[in-house]
Design a protein around this motif. Structure first.
Motif, mmCIF file in Angstrom:
data_model
loop_
_atom_site.group_PDB
_atom_site.id
_atom_site.type_symbol
_atom_site.label_atom_id
_atom_site.label_comp_id
_atom_site.label_asym_id
_atom_site.label_seq_id
_atom_site.Cartn_x
_atom_site.Cartn_y
_atom_site.Cartn_z
ATOM 1 N N GLU A 1 0.832 -1.193 0.000
ATOM 2 C CA GLU A 1 0.000 0.000 0.000
ATOM 3 C C GLU A 1 0.879 1.260 0.000
ATOM 4 N N ILE A 2 0.426 2.252 -0.767
ATOM 5 C CA ILE A 2 1.115 3.531 -0.895
ATOM 6 C C ILE A 2 0.236 4.604 -0.259
ATOM 7 N N ILE A 3 0.792 5.353 0.653
ATOM 8 C CA ILE A 3 0.062 6.440 1.304
ATOM 9 C C ILE A 3 0.343 7.734 0.555
ATOM 10 N N THR A 4 -0.712 8.431 0.157
ATOM 11 C CA THR A 4 -0.545 9.678 -0.586
ATOM 12 C C THR A 4 -1.777 10.546 -0.408
ATOM 13 N N ALA A 5 -1.721 11.769 -0.905
ATOM 14 C CA ALA A 5 -2.861 12.681 -0.821
ATOM 15 C C ALA A 5 -3.982 12.209 -1.742
ATOM 16 N N ALA A 6 -5.221 12.460 -1.322
ATOM 17 C CA ALA A 6 -6.369 12.035 -2.117
ATOM 18 C C ALA A 6 -6.423 12.737 -3.467
ATOM 19 N N LEU B 1 0.693 -2.172 -12.511
ATOM 20 C CA LEU B 1 2.076 -2.593 -12.727
ATOM 21 C C LEU B 1 2.716 -3.190 -11.478
ATOM 22 N N ALA B 2 2.651 -2.478 -10.370
ATOM 23 C CA ALA B 2 3.301 -2.943 -9.145
ATOM 24 C C ALA B 2 2.380 -3.782 -8.274
ATOM 25 N N GLY B 3 1.083 -3.802 -8.594
ATOM 26 C CA GLY B 3 0.139 -4.536 -7.764
ATOM 27 C C GLY B 3 -0.072 -3.894 -6.412
ATOM 28 N N ALA B 4 0.185 -2.594 -6.329
ATOM 29 C CA ALA B 4 0.054 -1.867 -5.067
ATOM 30 C C ALA B 4 -1.194 -0.999 -5.099
ATOM 31 N N GLN B 5 -1.826 -0.836 -3.958
ATOM 32 C CA GLN B 5 -2.988 0.031 -3.858
ATOM 33 C C GLN B 5 -2.632 1.295 -3.083
ATOM 34 N N PHE B 6 -3.541 2.270 -3.142
ATOM 35 C CA PHE B 6 -3.316 3.522 -2.433
ATOM 36 C C PHE B 6 -4.185 3.612 -1.190
ATOM 37 N N ARG B 7 -3.637 4.235 -0.169
ATOM 38 C CA ARG B 7 -4.424 4.690 0.972
ATOM 39 C C ARG B 7 -4.281 6.202 0.993
ATOM 40 N N THR B 8 -5.392 6.909 0.795
ATOM 41 C CA THR B 8 -5.304 8.347 0.569
ATOM 42 C C THR B 8 -5.619 9.147 1.826
#
Length: 348
Positions: A80-85, A100-107
């Motif tokens: 999981e990648i944490i970033t701004a919404a 591509l990376a199979g990663a999701q975001f937590r915004t």
């Protein structure tokens, strides 16, 4: 017949190479970039690595590729990648991190694209077998949809420190990092000091036709090179376009302050006209948004009428437009665009 666009404020990607830049490109020394034999590419990589305070750098075709390669290096599927919404990596890169990376975001919800270290800490997952693994914190400098807002260096350092304390990587989407450095009066390396990877775009305010440069540690770069080849980012005589980057860093970097001033002037001219509200209230760099929710016309109608005058703004929604100043529009042209805009929104 549609009138040609004469004043293009849709984005700083509208810039075209200046005569001096074209001359530098034509006269560039070149070799096979894929074989690490292009002297101009190697010079650009070394220059950017130094400017960002990193061990190594890698010339790539686009900023989106920089972000996606960074996530591919830092993440594994299910992370999981944490970033701004309202971050570019979340809303404007074709879901590349997941594809591509199979990663999701937590915004993190934020109006101006800037969040705090405490919000990162709150977003980091507790280690559990059924949960995604928090792996990366990604910040965008400047924050595009935050109206070109500049992350304070102190906040960047705090966010990176929290990420590292929890074993996460810190990545900077530096699409407009040069603008942030000029606006803050601090070198780019001061902004990237706590980060594991960062990049700058050459094709925005710096005025190049193409390209971006990703930087990080030598170990990070070994992995990045693997993904560059896999994604088709390796090039041949790329020195012709890398020369544009070297020219831009020498001749177009300090002048970014002019673009910031043009944006502030535009904001002052149009704010309040026909009910228009400018966001942000205090323009920091070269991006601003126009809230037309209190206007008689919607954004598409305004954009159509501007096009009749050879002027183009960005349309974000029915009530929101974006204006971005750059080196290919003069102060007089920005004033002209503002005057036409005011007449349109104030028409009865």
């Amino acid at each position: 017949m549609t009138r040609p666009i004469e004043i293009d404020l849709v984005s700083d990607t509208a810039t075209k190479p200046s005569p001096g830049m074209l001359a530098a490109m034509v006269n560039a020394r070149v070799g096979d970039e894929q074989r690490d034999e292009d002297p101009t590419v190697l010079e650009l990589n070394a220059r950017v690595a130094d400017l960002l305070g990193m061990e190594a750098a890698l010339f790539l075709p686009s900023g989106t590729m920089c972000n996606q390669i960074a996530f591919l290096v830092h993440c594994r599927p299910g992370d999981e990648i944490i970033t701004a919404a309202n971050a570019h990596v979340f809303g404007s890169e074709g879901a590349g991190a997941s594809a591509l990376a199979g990663a999701q975001f937590r915004t993190v919800p934020t109006a101006n694209g800037i969040f705090q270290a405490r919000e990162v800490e709150a977003a980091i997952r507790a280690p559990r077998h059924r949960s995604p693994r928090s792996r990366v914190v990604s910040v965008e400098q400047t924050a595009n949809r935050g109206g070109g807002s500049v992350w304070p260096v102190a906040t960047l350092n705090e966010v990176a420190a929290v990420a590292h304390a929890h074993g996460l990587a810190a990545h900077m989407d530096g699409a407009r990092l040069p603008n942030a450095a000029i606006a803050s009066g601090l070198p780019m390396a001061a902004h990237t000091a706590g980060f594991d990877s960062a990049w700058i775009d050459l094709s925005k305010g710096l005025g190049c036709p193409v390209g971006a440069v990703l930087a990080g540690s030598s170990g990070f770069m070994e992995e990045a090179l693997f993904w560059k080849h896999r994604l088709g980012g390796a090039m041949r005589q790329a020195g012709f376009i890398a020369a544009a980057g070297l020219y831009a860093l020498e001749h177009h970097y300090q002048r970014l302050a002019d673009d910031h001033e043009k944006a502030r002037l535009f904001a002052g001219w149009v704010h309040g006209a026909g009910g228009v509200v400018v966001f942000p209230a205090e323009v920091e760099t070269n991006i601003l948004f126009l809230d037309l929710s209190q206007c008689a016309l919607n954004a598409n109608a305004v954009a159509t009428r501007l096009r009749d005058h050879g002027i183009r703004f960005g349309v974000e929604s029915a009530t929101r437009m974006r204006v971005v100043t750059h080196l290919d529009v003069s102060t007089a042209q920005v004033r002209q665009a503002a005057e036409h805009f005011i007449r349109i929104v104030e028409a009865r």
